[in-house]
Design a protein around this motif. Structure first.
Motif, PDB file in Angstrom:
ATOM      1  N   GLU A  36      40.336  24.390  51.248  1.00  0.00           N
ATOM      2  CA  GLU A  36      40.384  24.921  52.614  1.00  0.00           C
ATOM      3  C   GLU A  36      40.439  26.443  52.650  1.00  0.00           C
ATOM      4  OE1 GLU A  36      45.226  24.582  53.277  1.00  0.00           O
ATOM      5  OE2 GLU A  36      43.887  23.139  54.244  1.00  0.00           O
ATOM      6  N   ASN A  37      40.734  27.057  51.487  1.00  0.00           N
ATOM      7  CA  ASN A  37      40.737  28.524  51.425  1.00  0.00           C
ATOM      8  C   ASN A  37      39.347  29.088  51.119  1.00  0.00           C
ATOM      9  OD1 ASN A  37      43.554  28.742  51.845  1.00  0.00           O
ATOM     10  ND2 ASN A  37      43.921  28.261  49.678  1.00  0.00           N
ATOM     11  N   GLY A  38      38.387  28.211  50.940  1.00  0.00           N
ATOM     12  CA  GLY A  38      37.040  28.656  50.627  1.00  0.00           C
ATOM     13  C   GLY A  38      36.344  29.284  51.826  1.00  0.00           C
ATOM     14  N   ASP A  39      35.253  29.947  51.545  1.00  0.00           N
ATOM     15  CA  ASP A  39      34.490  30.628  52.592  1.00  0.00           C
ATOM     16  C   ASP A  39      33.013  30.446  52.269  1.00  0.00           C
ATOM     17  OD1 ASP A  39      33.160  32.426  54.273  1.00  0.00           O
ATOM     18  OD2 ASP A  39      34.867  33.805  54.284  1.00  0.00           O
ATOM     19  N   ALA A  40      32.295  29.849  53.201  1.00  0.00           N
ATOM     20  CA  ALA A  40      30.876  29.564  52.974  1.00  0.00           C
ATOM     21  C   ALA A  40      30.059  30.823  52.769  1.00  0.00           C
ATOM     22  CB  ALA A  40      30.315  28.761  54.153  1.00  0.00           C
ATOM     23  N   ASP A  41      30.559  31.945  53.253  1.00  0.00           N
ATOM     24  CA  ASP A  41      29.808  33.192  53.148  1.00  0.00           C
ATOM     25  C   ASP A  41      30.025  33.924  51.817  1.00  0.00           C
ATOM     26  OD1 ASP A  41      28.699  32.893  55.655  1.00  0.00           O
ATOM     27  OD2 ASP A  41      30.338  33.946  56.664  1.00  0.00           O
ATOM     28  N   ILE A  42      30.942  33.425  50.973  1.00  0.00           N
ATOM     29  CA  ILE A  42      31.236  34.093  49.699  1.00  0.00           C
ATOM     30  C   ILE A  42      30.364  33.501  48.585  1.00  0.00           C
ATOM     31  CG2 ILE A  42      32.975  34.499  47.909  1.00  0.00           C
ATOM     32  CD1 ILE A  42      35.087  34.613  50.040  1.00  0.00           C
ATOM     33  N   THR A  43      29.689  34.366  47.872  1.00  0.00           N
ATOM     34  CA  THR A  43      28.923  33.951  46.693  1.00  0.00           C
ATOM     35  C   THR A  43      29.757  34.279  45.451  1.00  0.00           C
ATOM     36  OG1 THR A  43      26.827  34.440  47.801  1.00  0.00           O
ATOM     37  CG2 THR A  43      26.792  34.244  45.384  1.00  0.00           C
ATOM     38  N   PRO A  44      30.040  33.284  44.597  1.00  0.00           N
ATOM     39  CA  PRO A  44      30.922  33.520  43.445  1.00  0.00           C
ATOM     40  C   PRO A  44      30.184  34.100  42.234  1.00  0.00           C
ATOM     41  CG  PRO A  44      30.346  31.203  43.544  1.00  0.00           C
ATOM     42  CD  PRO A  44      29.693  31.849  44.736  1.00  0.00           C
ATOM     43  N   PHE A  45      30.916  34.895  41.467  1.00  0.00           N
ATOM     44  CA  PHE A  45      30.431  35.467  40.205  1.00  0.00           C
ATOM     45  C   PHE A  45      31.580  35.449  39.192  1.00  0.00           C
ATOM     46  CE2 PHE A  45      27.806  37.265  43.503  1.00  0.00           C
ATOM     47  CZ  PHE A  45      26.530  37.301  42.967  1.00  0.00           C
ATOM     48  N   CYS A  46      31.196  35.522  37.928  1.00  0.00           N
ATOM     49  CA  CYS A  46      32.205  35.521  36.860  1.00  0.00           C
ATOM     50  C   CYS A  46      32.112  36.824  36.064  1.00  0.00           C
ATOM     51  CB  CYS A  46      31.986  34.332  35.925  1.00  0.00           C
ATOM     52  SG  CYS A  46      33.281  34.135  34.686  1.00  0.00           S
ATOM     53  N   VAL A  47      33.193  37.609  36.096  1.00  0.00           N
ATOM     54  CA  VAL A  47      33.259  38.854  35.318  1.00  0.00           C
ATOM     55  C   VAL A  47      33.812  38.516  33.935  1.00  0.00           C
ATOM     56  CG1 VAL A  47      34.282  41.149  35.154  1.00  0.00           C
ATOM     57  CG2 VAL A  47      33.613  40.238  37.396  1.00  0.00           C
ATOM     58  N   GLU A  48      33.069  38.883  32.898  1.00  0.00           N
ATOM     59  CA  GLU A  48      33.463  38.574  31.519  1.00  0.00           C
ATOM     60  C   GLU A  48      33.880  39.863  30.817  1.00  0.00           C
ATOM     61  OE1 GLU A  48      29.749  37.052  30.302  1.00  0.00           O
ATOM     62  OE2 GLU A  48      29.892  35.215  31.505  1.00  0.00           O
ATOM     63  N   PHE A  49      35.023  39.827  30.127  1.00  0.00           N
ATOM     64  CA  PHE A  49      35.485  41.042  29.457  1.00  0.00           C
ATOM     65  C   PHE A  49      36.365  40.707  28.254  1.00  0.00           C
ATOM     66  CE2 PHE A  49      38.408  39.990  32.834  1.00  0.00           C
ATOM     67  CZ  PHE A  49      39.681  40.361  32.418  1.00  0.00           C
ATOM     68  N   THR A  50      36.544  41.715  27.409  1.00  0.00           N
ATOM     69  CA  THR A  50      37.369  41.586  26.204  1.00  0.00           C
ATOM     70  C   THR A  50      38.574  42.508  26.336  1.00  0.00           C
ATOM     71  OG1 THR A  50      35.441  41.097  24.822  1.00  0.00           O
ATOM     72  CG2 THR A  50      37.422  41.878  23.693  1.00  0.00           C
ATOM     73  N   VAL A  51      39.736  42.010  25.905  1.00  0.00           N
ATOM     74  CA  VAL A  51      40.970  42.801  25.901  1.00  0.00           C
ATOM     75  C   VAL A  51      41.375  43.042  24.454  1.00  0.00           C
ATOM     76  CG1 VAL A  51      43.363  42.955  26.661  1.00  0.00           C
ATOM     77  CG2 VAL A  51      41.678  41.768  28.086  1.00  0.00           C
ATOM     78  N   GLU A  52      41.635  44.292  24.116  1.00  0.00           N
ATOM     79  CA  GLU A  52      42.011  44.669  22.748  1.00  0.00           C
ATOM     80  C   GLU A  52      43.391  45.327  22.737  1.00  0.00           C
ATOM     81  OE1 GLU A  52      40.500  47.766  19.252  1.00  0.00           O
ATOM     82  OE2 GLU A  52      39.175  47.206  20.887  1.00  0.00           O
ATOM     83  N   ASN A  53      44.169  45.027  21.719  1.00  0.00           N
ATOM     84  CA  ASN A  53      45.450  45.713  21.525  1.00  0.00           C
ATOM     85  C   ASN A  53      45.132  47.100  20.967  1.00  0.00           C
ATOM     86  OD1 ASN A  53      47.930  46.709  20.454  1.00  0.00           O
ATOM     87  ND2 ASN A  53      48.723  44.623  20.347  1.00  0.00           N
ATOM     88  N   ALA A  54      45.413  48.140  21.762  1.00  0.00           N
ATOM     89  CA  ALA A  54      44.977  49.484  21.392  1.00  0.00           C
ATOM     90  C   ALA A  54      45.962  50.228  20.509  1.00  0.00           C
ATOM     91  CB  ALA A  54      44.699  50.311  22.649  1.00  0.00           C
ATOM     92  N   ASP A  55      47.261  49.938  20.637  1.00  0.00           N
ATOM     93  CA  ASP A  55      48.238  50.765  19.918  1.00  0.00           C
ATOM     94  C   ASP A  55      49.181  50.006  18.989  1.00  0.00           C
ATOM     95  OD1 ASP A  55      49.892  49.461  21.681  1.00  0.00           O
ATOM     96  OD2 ASP A  55      50.650  51.264  22.676  1.00  0.00           O
ATOM     97  N   GLY A  56      49.036  48.689  18.889  1.00  0.00           N
ATOM     98  CA  GLY A  56      49.901  47.919  17.993  1.00  0.00           C
ATOM     99  C   GLY A  56      51.192  47.451  18.623  1.00  0.00           C
ATOM    100  N   SER A  57      51.366  47.604  19.935  1.00  0.00           N
ATOM    101  CA  SER A  57      52.544  47.065  20.615  1.00  0.00           C
ATOM    102  C   SER A  57      52.487  45.540  20.603  1.00  0.00           C
ATOM    103  CB  SER A  57      52.617  47.563  22.059  1.00  0.00           C
ATOM    104  OG  SER A  57      52.736  48.967  22.108  1.00  0.00           O
ATOM    105  N   ASP A  58      53.653  44.895  20.663  1.00  0.00           N
ATOM    106  CA  ASP A  58      53.688  43.438  20.684  1.00  0.00           C
ATOM    107  C   ASP A  58      53.366  42.954  22.089  1.00  0.00           C
ATOM    108  OD1 ASP A  58      54.075  40.757  20.392  1.00  0.00           O
ATOM    109  OD2 ASP A  58      56.115  40.888  19.605  1.00  0.00           O
ATOM    110  N   LEU A  59      52.147  42.513  22.291  1.00  0.00           N
ATOM    111  CA  LEU A  59      51.687  42.025  23.593  1.00  0.00           C
ATOM    112  C   LEU A  59      51.328  40.543  23.523  1.00  0.00           C
ATOM    113  CD1 LEU A  59      49.393  45.044  24.599  1.00  0.00           C
ATOM    114  CD2 LEU A  59      51.787  44.656  25.231  1.00  0.00           C
TER     115      LEU A  59
END
Length: 216
Positions: free
Chosen positions: A114-137
């Motif tokens: 019920e939260n959908g909207d017929a006027d919205i066209t969906p897309f999928c953003v794809e990305f990579t996350v990297e640990n940049a500094d060695g912190s425990d994430l």
């Protein structure tokens, strides 16, 4: 007088000899007893040395990194390094937007219900996350990227907290604690009538007013 004196001296000498003889016998007996006692006693076992406790290696200090300035314009495939501070996990991450793909509209509408909207066209953003500094994430959540048009503009629609098959948000593995570690994830986004999602923007932690933007 002389005879009597000599007799006394003789007795005295004899007594001294007798005492000396007793003393020698006592020493001999004592030595023999000590020798016997020593031969019958077993040497006490030496205490075993306890193994040395293994010392834990101290955690490596996070390395210094160069942060991408707010307002930076990037191409898809480029990496931005930004601060990360969420749910008690802090450090720096690298974000690389790798592409944008189409999403099945029927599956999208069914997921939003019920939260959908017929006027919205969906897309999928794809990305990579990297640990940049060695912190425990380890176990941390990915950043919230927002879809943008090909020129970096507003798409006319925003989708929050929705996953569908083929475009579900991933999460950092528990081992995400070393510099260079990375994982792939996705974010479901949408566009209004006449628009499409072609890139993405990062608008968190000091980048709200001047985001980092990736475009084709």
């Amino acid at each position: 007088m002389n005879r009597t004196r000599m007799t006394v001296l003789a007795l005295t000498s004899a007594a001294a000899l007798a005492l000396a003889g007793c003393s020698d016998d006592d020493d001999s007996d004592s030595s023999a007893a000590d020798a016997d006692s020593g031969s019958s006693q077993e040497a006490a076992p030496e205490p075993e040395e306890e193994p040395a406790a293994e010392e834990e290696s101290p955690a490596a200090e996070p390395k210094e990194v160069e942060v991408t300035p707010p307002g930076t314009k990037l191409k898809i495939g480029d990496t931005a390094v930004v601060p990360y501070d969420r749910a008690g996990a802090t450090g720096h991450i690298g974000i690389t937007v790798t592409g944008v793909s189409d999403v099945d509209k029927a599956a999208f509408d069914a997921a939003l219900g019920e939260n959908g909207d017929a006027d919205i066209t969906p897309f999928c953003v794809e990305f990579t996350v990297e640990n940049a500094d060695g912190s425990d994430l380890g176990g941390s959540y990915p950043p919230d990227l927002k879809g943008v048009t090909a020129d970096g503009g507003d798409t006319g629609a925003t989708v929050f907290g929705a996953d569908i098959e083929g475009c579900a948000e991933g999460q950092a593995p528990d081992e995400f604690a070393e510099a260079g570690a990375s994982y792939e994830t996705k974010r479901l986004q949408g566009a209004g009538p006449g628009a499409s999602v072609a890139g993405a923007s990062y608008e968190e932690d000091g980048y709200e007013d001047d985001p980092v933007v990736w475009t084709p």
